[in-house]
Design a protein around this motif. Structure first.
Motif, PDB file in Angstrom:
ATOM      1  N   VAL A 264       0.862  -1.182   0.000  1.00 23.47           N
ATOM      2  CA  VAL A 264       0.000   0.000   0.000  1.00 23.47           C
ATOM      3  C   VAL A 264       0.899   1.234   0.000  1.00 23.47           C
ATOM      4  O   VAL A 264       1.823   1.324   0.818  1.00 23.47           O
ATOM      5  N   PRO A 265       0.682   2.198  -0.879  1.00 21.11           N
ATOM      6  CA  PRO A 265       1.558   3.375  -0.939  1.00 21.11           C
ATOM      7  C   PRO A 265       1.602   4.127   0.390  1.00 21.11           C
ATOM      8  O   PRO A 265       0.592   4.272   1.078  1.00 21.11           O
ATOM      9  N   MET A 266       2.786   4.597   0.714  1.00 20.61           N
ATOM     10  CA  MET A 266       2.998   5.375   1.934  1.00 20.61           C
ATOM     11  C   MET A 266       2.891   6.861   1.624  1.00 20.61           C
ATOM     12  O   MET A 266       3.367   7.332   0.582  1.00 20.61           O
ATOM     13  N   THR A 267       2.273   7.610   2.532  1.00 23.18           N
ATOM     14  CA  THR A 267       2.191   9.066   2.426  1.00 23.18           C
ATOM     15  C   THR A 267       2.927   9.669   3.627  1.00 23.18           C
ATOM     16  O   THR A 267       3.278   8.956   4.563  1.00 23.18           O
ATOM     17  N   PRO A 268       3.144  10.972   3.639  1.00 20.41           N
ATOM     18  CA  PRO A 268       3.824  11.576   4.796  1.00 20.41           C
ATOM     19  C   PRO A 268       3.068  11.433   6.110  1.00 20.41           C
ATOM     20  O   PRO A 268       3.656  11.659   7.174  1.00 20.41           O
ATOM     21  N   GLU A 269       1.792  11.040   6.092  1.00 18.64           N
ATOM     22  CA  GLU A 269       1.014  10.895   7.330  1.00 18.64           C
ATOM     23  C   GLU A 269       0.622   9.450   7.626  1.00 18.64           C
ATOM     24  O   GLU A 269      -0.158   9.191   8.531  1.00 18.64           O
ATOM     25  N   GLY A 270       1.148   8.508   6.838  1.00 16.52           N
ATOM     26  CA  GLY A 270       0.803   7.108   7.038  1.00 16.52           C
ATOM     27  C   GLY A 270       0.389   6.469   5.729  1.00 16.52           C
ATOM     28  O   GLY A 270       0.531   7.068   4.656  1.00 16.52           O
ATOM     29  N   PRO A 271      -0.130   5.234   5.778  1.00 17.46           N
ATOM     30  CA  PRO A 271      -0.528   4.580   4.537  1.00 17.46           C
ATOM     31  C   PRO A 271      -1.655   5.326   3.842  1.00 17.46           C
ATOM     32  O   PRO A 271      -2.496   5.947   4.486  1.00 17.46           O
ATOM     33  N   ALA A 275      -6.106   3.461  -0.868  1.00 16.36           N
ATOM     34  CA  ALA A 275      -5.471   2.222  -1.323  1.00 16.36           C
ATOM     35  C   ALA A 275      -5.555   1.128  -0.256  1.00 16.36           C
ATOM     36  O   ALA A 275      -5.725  -0.050  -0.569  1.00 16.36           O
ATOM     37  N   PHE A 276      -5.468   1.526   1.008  1.00 12.94           N
ATOM     38  CA  PHE A 276      -5.550   0.557   2.101  1.00 12.94           C
ATOM     39  C   PHE A 276      -6.933  -0.099   2.122  1.00 12.94           C
ATOM     40  O   PHE A 276      -7.055  -1.328   2.224  1.00 12.94           O
ATOM     41  N   ALA A 277      -7.967   0.715   2.021  1.00 14.05           N
ATOM     42  CA  ALA A 277      -9.329   0.176   2.021  1.00 14.05           C
ATOM     43  C   ALA A 277      -9.559  -0.733   0.814  1.00 14.05           C
ATOM     44  O   ALA A 277     -10.191  -1.801   0.929  1.00 14.05           O
ATOM     45  N   ALA A 278      -9.040  -0.330  -0.340  1.00 10.98           N
ATOM     46  CA  ALA A 278      -9.198  -1.158  -1.542  1.00 10.98           C
ATOM     47  C   ALA A 278      -8.479  -2.497  -1.393  1.00 10.98           C
ATOM     48  O   ALA A 278      -8.989  -3.546  -1.808  1.00 10.98           O
ATOM     49  N   ALA A 279      -7.282  -2.478  -0.783  1.00 10.47           N
ATOM     50  CA  ALA A 279      -6.534  -3.722  -0.580  1.00 10.47           C
ATOM     51  C   ALA A 279      -7.272  -4.658   0.371  1.00 10.47           C
ATOM     52  O   ALA A 279      -7.266  -5.885   0.182  1.00 10.47           O
ATOM     53  N   LEU A 280      -7.911  -4.098   1.396  1.00  4.42           N
ATOM     54  CA  LEU A 280      -8.681  -4.931   2.316  1.00  4.42           C
ATOM     55  C   LEU A 280      -9.837  -5.609   1.588  1.00  4.42           C
ATOM     56  O   LEU A 280     -10.110  -6.803   1.798  1.00  4.42           O
TER      57      LEU A 280
END
Length: 531
Positions: A264-271, A275-280
């Motif tokens: 899941v791509p990382m951003t300056p404030e976390g994942p 993209a995280f929800a889509a991966a789940l």
């Protein structure tokens, strides 16, 4: 048509999508088993030569050896593989037939090709693609560990020896040698040294993570803690989420456990939460492994808003999180911890003293819910017979006498100064940080446009400089223009002279290998993605 092409057409028609070997009704999804992200295309004029057949065979061999393709997995149809890799069907037919004759795969009439039931023993050397063995996680680790003292190591993941409290450790060792209480020759208890666990509970509470001493188990290291938790929580073929980029050894550990890894791509404030929800939804993972505090390699810090959103998603999808907090003591100001917000229900918190105290003192720990702890202790006893008592006693004494806290105060100040100085000196040669971290020793840096970090690392190694190119941290291999820089290892001005020379040469056309190119390496990368 030639006989080979006739046979390729016959097999492709028999095994086409919707037929007996359709990917959609396959018992093991080929693409998800391997990496979990989409295919790209291989382009080459020579469609049917032996080199392409060997590439197809070699990639399948490596994925079988690494268990990315488990026994019994159904291979993609001849037509599907030929189309996605952009090779001829006869090339795929030839490769499959040769693999079948070797016994690596089997053919079932009317069903297709499958991985043989008795694969060769697992080979970590083949966990990652052979083409990338020169620049992969193992390459970075080996070069950093095996290079002599004369080498510069901005790519390594530890502090220089003179940044560590050697005098304090020597005093603690002398105290242990005189104690005569079994610390030098006895086994520890299954959970580990009680006094140290009590002290760790108090230290974690300062960061909002509330764990009783009987919820904490000592380990040999943070890496061993993750290994034990993977044994406890996942089975071969289970999907595990990681950040992209993330600490490269997460990839190696998960592949050793035969997991399906999705990033899941990382951003300056976390994942990235979208993209995280889509991966789940798409992959139904069992586990998510991430850093707390200062993220490795980006230096990002989890925001409170992202942490809350993440935990809501985790709860809704029955996901477990391993929160790797081995850099906690680098923090000069508090930042959110998932374990603190979750109360150790779905989050498992781990830590270590290897980065701040000594890599030779192997002492880590796990804070976990009580109903999982007994099984974790059993695994620890079965694989290592518990944590080393000597290391635990040593850590306890250094913390108790106040010297560790004083060491951390000076270390944080020194790291802050090194970050500022390194950012300035890198900026002078066109290397810029993705963000300026609040704490820690890592900078995630963008190279000048057109520079390939892997090629830069190869060139720098000839000058006795060990770099950490971005793609070793990126499962999607989308960080070819980045590298991780350890600011604590950047004190020698020779480093910036070497980088300036190499980058200047590339800019004037005298160091062409530093620039990206389309050749055999790129072609093999595309074939691996298609598989």
């Amino acid at each position: 048509m030639t006989p080979d092409r006739d046979e390729g057409k016959h097999l492709a028609d028999t095994l086409a999508p919707g037929g007996p070997m359709s990917d959609r009704d396959s018992p093991v999804s080929f693409r998800e088993t391997v990496l979990g992200h989409g295919a790209t295309r291989l382009t080459d004029k020579a469609r049917t030569d032996g080199t392409l057949v060997a590439q197809v065979m070699g990639d399948i061999h490596r994925r079988i050896a690494s268990r990315a393709l488990p026994p019994g997995a159904r291979l993609p149809s001849i037509r599907r593989l030929a189309e996605t890799a952009c090779v001829s069907k006869s090339t795929v037919v030839d490769a499959y037939e040769r693999l079948a004759s070797e016994g690596a795969i089997t053919s079932r009439r009317g069903s297709g090709f499958f991985v043989a039931r008795q694969p060769a023993p697992l080979s970590l050397a083949d966990v990652t693609p052979r083409l990338d063995r020169e620049i992969d996680p193992f390459w970075v680790s080996r070069q950093a560990l095996e290079s002599g003292d004369q080498a510069l190591k901005p790519g390594c993941g530890w502090l220089p020896p003179d940044w560590l409290p050697e005098d304090e450790l020597r005093r603690a060792l002398r105290t242990l040698a005189r104690a005569g209480d079994g610390a030098l020759d006895g086994y520890g208890t299954p959970l580990g040294l009680p006094a140290l666990r009590q002290l760790l509970a108090a230290r974690m509470a300062e960061r909002g993570v509330h764990a009783a001493p009987d919820q904490i188990m000592l380990t040999e290291s943070g890496t061993q803690a993750i290994d034990l938790l993977c044994r406890l929580l996942i089975a071969p073929g289970d999907t595990v989420l990681v950040d992209d980029p993330c600490y490269f050894n997460f990839h190696a550990l998960l592949r050793a456990h035969r997991a399906n890894i999705v990033s899941v791509p990382m951003t300056p404030e976390g994942p990235d939460m979208v993209a995280f929800a889509a991966a789940l939804e798409q992959h139904r993972p069992r586990l998510y492994i991430t850093n707390a505090g200062s993220h490795n390699p980006t230096g990002a810090t989890l925001s409170l808003a992202v942490a809350h959103r993440l935990l809501k998603l985790v709860d809704a999808h029955d996901l477990t999180i391993i929160e790797d907090d081995i850099f906690a003591d680098f923090d000069s100001e508090p930042s959110p911890r998932l374990a603190a917000l979750d109360g150790l229900e779905r989050v498992i918190h781990i830590g270590s003293f290897s980065k701040t105290l000594s890599a030779a003192v192997r002492c880590g720990y796990v804070a976990i819910r009580r109903d999982w702890l007994d099984r974790l202790v059993d695994l620890s006893l079965a694989t290592a017979f518990g944590a080393g008592r000597l290391s635990s006693e040593l850590v306890l004494r250094v913390i108790r006498d106040g010297s560790y806290r004083r060491h951390l105060t000076g270390l944080r100040t020194r790291l802050a100064m090194a970050r500022r100085e390194t950012i300035g000196r890198l900026g002078e040669i066109g290397i810029t940080p993705w963000l300026e971290p609040r704490a820690g020793m890592f900078l995630w840096c963008a190279l000048p446009a057109g520079i390939d970090a892997a090629e830069l690392a190869r060139a720098a190694l000839a000058e006795q400089v060990v770099l950490a190119p971005g793609d070793v941290f990126s499962l999607s291999r989308s960080a070819g223009g980045f590298m991780r820089v350890n600011v604590a290892q950047c004190g020698d001005p020779r480093l910036f002279t070497v980088l300036r020379t190499l980058l200047s040469g590339a800019g004037h056309g005298t160091a062409a290998p530093l620039c990206r190119y389309e050749g055999l390496a790129e072609r093999e990368n595309r074939l691996r993605a298609a598989l």
